[in-house]
Each structure stands twice: as C-alpha cells, then as structure tokens.
Motif scaffolding. Structure first.
Motif, PDB file in Angstrom:
ATOM      1  N   ALA A  17      90.855  35.777  30.347  1.00  0.00           N
ATOM      2  CA  ALA A  17      89.565  36.417  30.622  1.00  0.00           C
ATOM      3  C   ALA A  17      89.350  36.758  32.089  1.00  0.00           C
ATOM      4  CB  ALA A  17      88.431  35.536  30.117  1.00  0.00           C
ATOM      5  N   GLY A  18      89.808  35.924  33.005  1.00  0.00           N
ATOM      6  CA  GLY A  18      89.586  36.179  34.421  1.00  0.00           C
ATOM      7  C   GLY A  18      89.966  34.966  35.237  1.00  0.00           C
ATOM      8  N   PHE A  19      89.494  34.899  36.467  1.00  0.00           N
ATOM      9  CA  PHE A  19      89.917  33.825  37.361  1.00  0.00           C
ATOM     10  C   PHE A  19      89.438  32.448  36.913  1.00  0.00           C
ATOM     11  CE2 PHE A  19      90.783  37.145  40.601  1.00  0.00           C
ATOM     12  CZ  PHE A  19      92.057  36.732  40.942  1.00  0.00           C
ATOM     13  N   GLU A  20      88.288  32.370  36.265  1.00  0.00           N
ATOM     14  CA  GLU A  20      87.810  31.055  35.842  1.00  0.00           C
ATOM     15  C   GLU A  20      88.815  30.393  34.911  1.00  0.00           C
ATOM     16  OE1 GLU A  20      83.853  28.933  33.875  1.00  0.00           O
ATOM     17  OE2 GLU A  20      83.826  31.075  34.355  1.00  0.00           O
ATOM     18  N   MET A  21      89.278  31.142  33.921  1.00  0.00           N
ATOM     19  CA  MET A  21      90.289  30.603  32.998  1.00  0.00           C
ATOM     20  C   MET A  21      91.634  30.439  33.694  1.00  0.00           C
ATOM     21  SD  MET A  21      91.580  32.142  29.328  1.00  0.00           S
ATOM     22  CE  MET A  21      89.967  31.970  28.570  1.00  0.00           C
ATOM     23  N   TRP A  22      91.973  31.379  34.570  1.00  0.00           N
ATOM     24  CA  TRP A  22      93.248  31.346  35.295  1.00  0.00           C
ATOM     25  C   TRP A  22      93.334  30.097  36.175  1.00  0.00           C
ATOM     26  CZ3 TRP A  22      97.903  33.075  35.085  1.00  0.00           C
ATOM     27  CH2 TRP A  22      98.701  33.274  36.216  1.00  0.00           C
ATOM     28  N   PHE A  23      92.267  29.819  36.917  1.00  0.00           N
ATOM     29  CA  PHE A  23      92.251  28.635  37.770  1.00  0.00           C
ATOM     30  C   PHE A  23      92.215  27.350  36.935  1.00  0.00           C
ATOM     31  CE2 PHE A  23      90.026  31.233  41.340  1.00  0.00           C
ATOM     32  CZ  PHE A  23      91.255  31.730  41.743  1.00  0.00           C
ATOM     33  N   GLU A  24      91.467  27.378  35.855  1.00  0.00           N
ATOM     34  CA  GLU A  24      91.338  26.196  34.991  1.00  0.00           C
ATOM     35  C   GLU A  24      92.678  25.755  34.428  1.00  0.00           C
ATOM     36  OE1 GLU A  24      89.260  25.098  30.701  1.00  0.00           O
ATOM     37  OE2 GLU A  24      88.350  26.670  31.946  1.00  0.00           O
ATOM     38  N   HIS A  25      93.575  26.711  34.183  1.00  0.00           N
ATOM     39  CA  HIS A  25      94.898  26.403  33.625  1.00  0.00           C
ATOM     40  C   HIS A  25      95.990  26.382  34.696  1.00  0.00           C
ATOM     41  CE1 HIS A  25      92.760  27.404  29.851  1.00  0.00           C
ATOM     42  NE2 HIS A  25      93.657  26.608  29.289  1.00  0.00           N
ATOM     43  N   GLY A  26      95.596  26.097  35.928  1.00  0.00           N
ATOM     44  CA  GLY A  26      96.582  25.937  36.995  1.00  0.00           C
ATOM     45  C   GLY A  26      97.318  27.202  37.339  1.00  0.00           C
ATOM     46  N   GLN A  27      96.660  28.369  37.191  1.00  0.00           N
ATOM     47  CA  GLN A  27      97.244  29.674  37.478  1.00  0.00           C
ATOM     48  C   GLN A  27      98.507  29.922  36.654  1.00  0.00           C
ATOM     49  OE1 GLN A  27      96.313  30.773  41.957  1.00  0.00           O
ATOM     50  NE2 GLN A  27      97.019  28.662  41.866  1.00  0.00           N
ATOM     51  N   LYS A  28      98.397  29.537  35.389  1.00  0.00           N
ATOM     52  CA  LYS A  28      99.467  29.771  34.415  1.00  0.00           C
ATOM     53  C   LYS A  28      98.854  30.247  33.101  1.00  0.00           C
ATOM     54  CE  LYS A  28     102.583  26.201  36.261  1.00  0.00           C
ATOM     55  NZ  LYS A  28     103.539  27.146  36.868  1.00  0.00           N
TER      56      LYS A  28
END
Length: 437
Positions: A17-28
């Motif tokens: 979805a965006g950076f919130e999900m991206w950061f939440e999953h350790g940028q993976k």
C-alpha cells in the motif's frame, strides 16, 4: 479515495500500500521478502507532460511532487535542490571531432551545484527526510562512504531526525566532519564499506531503527528519476549515452524507471546506453563485466563477480569492493548495449586540472572518474557518430579538500623578482592536454 502511489514487488508482483506497510515489514515484501519494489502513481495522463514542459521558475525537485512518494506537501524538507543545470561542453565535442572524427554533442549535468551539500545525493536526502518526517520516524541508520552520509545528515537534521552514520575506516575526514557538524552520530568502522554496512545493519536490528535500503531503496530511485525529467525540461536533445562513476549504481536503475514512467504517461524516449566507470584500484564490476563480455556472457554470468576486501583507492566514495548490485547493473548495461570500463586513478588530478582550466568548474574525484571514462570510451570506440552524451557531474571539489590541494601545479616558490617569470596561458593549456592524450 484513491491512493497517490503504491509499491509493486519486482519479484512476485505483490502490491504494498505505501511506506507505512513497507516500513512495518522491514522494507521487504510481506509476501516473498524481496527488498526491490517499483513505485506506481495514480495520476492524470497529461500531468507529467505539463510538469516536464513547464519553462517557468522551477525551484527544486518538488516541482514533481505528484510523481514523488510523499502525500502531504507540509512535510517537505528542502533547500531548493534538484534542478541542477545542464551545460553543453563544446570543448569536448571539438576534441572528439578533431582526434577521433566523431561528431557528437556533450552535456554535463551539474549535480555538484545542488544547494544542500553539493552532490547528487542531495535529492535523495530531501526525499528521505520528507518521507521519514511524514511517517513520524525519529531515528535512522545509513552506511556510507561519504556523500550519502553528508546529504542525509544535512536533511535529517533539518527534519529533527537523529541519524546514525557508519563509515569505513578510510572515509574522508571532511565527510566525517560534516556529519558531526550537524550533531548526527558517526561511527567510523575499522574495516571496509562492506563491513560498515554489516555493522550498521546489526545496530539497526539491535535497536529496532529503520535503515537505508541502499541502491534500490525507493527513496533513492524515485528522487534520482527526476534527473530524466529535468533533461527533458531543459534540453531539446535527449541523451543516447549516459556516463556515471560507479559505486552501487542507483543512477542507471533510476533512469530506466523514469523512462518507463514517461512511456506510461505518453512521452516516448529510449533508455540511453549506460557506460559506467570505475577507478582502477576498485573496479570489481568492471572486471566482472569485461570477463563476461570476453566469454560471450555465459549462463549465470551476472552472478560471477569478484569481491575485494578493504580496497585501497584514492576515491573513497567509490570504494565498494563487494558489489552486491552487480547483477542488476550488469543486466541494465547489457540491455542498453552499454559497457563498464576502468579509468586510471593516477590521471584524475591532471584531468581535474584540465576541466577547471577549460570550464572553471572544479570537479571532485568521482566526477573526474566519470569524465575520464568519456576519454577512455572515445579510445575504445564506444562513442558513436551523432551521439548525445550526458556526463553526470555528481560532486564538486568541496567534497574532497585533499583532492583540491593536489590540484596545485602552477605555484613556484621565489625569493626575488628575478625568479618571477611571465607565463603564456596557451602553454599551460598544451601541457594539460598533453598529459591527458
């Protein structure tokens, strides 16, 4: 409400979805674990055209806000970087014609005049600081040979974000000092850049702090794609061949991304040939590429590359001895009929002196590698008739004061007037050119 942008995993095509999900999953990617994503924008078909062909007073890369991964303009952290001028260097065109009978146009992209820290890393710095601010990130980790560290230290300080920088032992003292000047924390690791990245990753994991995703990080790719937008906005020509000094290789990745985006929005341009240049004392990608080319690119050639531990080079910002991005850069190079070549470090000072003499532009050592690669490419027949060449001037000499000191060559120590002689500037010019050719 439709999102402005989202990510698509390059490996499994999963949508993030965006950076919130991206950061939440350790940028993976939460589905396959890949750390390489493509940023997709939901924008009107004609919007990009209107931005690119806007000839008004464009101040910075945030002119392209609609095609950058930030939602709220109030989070922008900028010092008006990203609209570096494109200049035509006719003296190099004349040299190519006179010596090699090649008619070509030669442009330089003056990233050395970016208003943050004077390198092409400033555009990644402004985007990173703005995105981190938007998501309430208070601490960040980066491993760097110097220029990224300086840019991120500058912009994250402006955003009130604590930065932890991990530098290899041979990083330039000036780069270390600049990081310190902003009150950001610098760890000088007793090892090479690869080891610095390892320690940085361990620190980030131990303290649960976000770490820069490296050369395929969407923060870096999306900022650098704006180079292409600026070429279109400023030039009537479009590059057929692109030169850059090569450390990790975000530039070619970002340029390809930009052109794919242009095509999606109705602007048809071809990806230029990528000619990447490495200094001879740290050239693992060039050595791997030349080996593969000599062997006609056998199966698995992209994964056959040397690793140099603790490379000793006079260009610390290019001291990437373990080139993990080689498979990506190698594929891009071959796809564009490009090349990865070497330039000798012992010629860098003479080349920088020549450029300053001819243009009054004082380039840093990595930029000298780029321009040296152009001379080398002419010798190798890699510049074609009617080529439009783009040379990326990624840094100025302010990044390397020791390099500037080495450019002293006209001084004479005297004790009386009889020892002072007049000089013909044409003689100086001939001496400089003779050392290059």
């Amino acid at each position: 409400m439709q999102q402005k942008f989202y990510f698509v995993c390059k490996k499994c095509k999963n949508i993030i979805a965006g950076f919130e999900m991206w950061f939440e999953h350790g940028q993976k990617c939460p589905k396959c674990g890949s750390n390489w994503v493509e940023t997709i924008y939901n924008q009107d078909k004609d919007l990009l055209k209107s931005l690119i062909y806007d000839k008004s007073n464009v101040k910075n890369l945030w002119h392209y806000f609609d095609f950058l991964p930030l939602n709220d303009k109030s989070n922008i952290v900028t010092t008006d970087e990203g609209t570096a001028p494109v200049q035509q260097w006719e003296f190099l065109e004349k040299f190519a014609k006179d010596r090699y009978n090649v008619n070509c146009k030669i442009y330089v992209f003056r990233n050395d005049v970016n208003t943050g820290t004077g390198t092409f890393k400033d555009i990644a710095g402004t985007l990173a600081a703005s995105v981190l601010k938007e998501h309430g990130i208070k601490e960040y980790v980066v491993a760097s040979t110097g220029n990224t560290a300086n840019a991120f230290a500058h912009y994250l300080a402006a955003a009130g974000i604590m930065l932890y920088v991990f530098m290899p032992h041979d990083a330039l003292k000036a780069n270390e000092a600049e990081v310190n000047s902003y009150g950001q924390k610098c760890f000088k690791v007793q090892g090479d850049y690869h080891f610095a990245k390892k320690v940085a990753a361990e620190f980030a994991k131990k303290h649960n702090i976000l770490i820069s995703g490296g050369n395929i990080d969407p923060l870096r790719v999306e900022s650098k794609k704006t180079w292409v937008f600026e070429w279109l906005r400023q030039m009537s020509d479009f590059p057929t061949v692109y030169f850059q000094a090569l450390s990790g290789g975000t530039g070619p990745i970002a340029i390809e991304k930009a052109i794919e985006e242009l095509q999606k929005y109705g602007i048809d341009r071809k990806v230029p040939r990528f000619i990447s240049v490495q200094p001879d004392k740290c050239a693992p990608m060039a050595h791997a590429w030349q080996k593969a080319k000599q062997n006609n690119f056998p199966n698995g050639w992209q994964h056959d590359y040397p690793i140099y531990e603790n490379p000793i080079t006079s260009v610390p910002t290019l001291a990437t001895g373990n080139p993990g991005n080689y498979p990506i850069i190698a594929d891009l190079t071959r796809k564009t009929d490009g090349d990865i070549i070497i330039f000798e470090e012992d010629k860098l000072i003479d080349l920088a002196r020549l450029i300053a003499f001819e243009t009054t532009v004082r380039i840093g050592p990595a930029s000298a590698v780029t321009i040296g690669g152009f001379f080398e490419a002419l010798k190798k027949g890699l510049i074609y008739e009617n080529d439009v060449v783009m040379l990326n001037i990624g840094e100025g000499v302010r990044r390397a004061p020791d390099f500037m000191e080495q450019m002293i060559y006209t001084t004479e120590n005297v004790s009386n007037i009889e020892q002072c002689r007049r000089v013909d500037r044409n003689d100086v010019k001939k001496q400089l050119w003779d050392k290059i050719i």
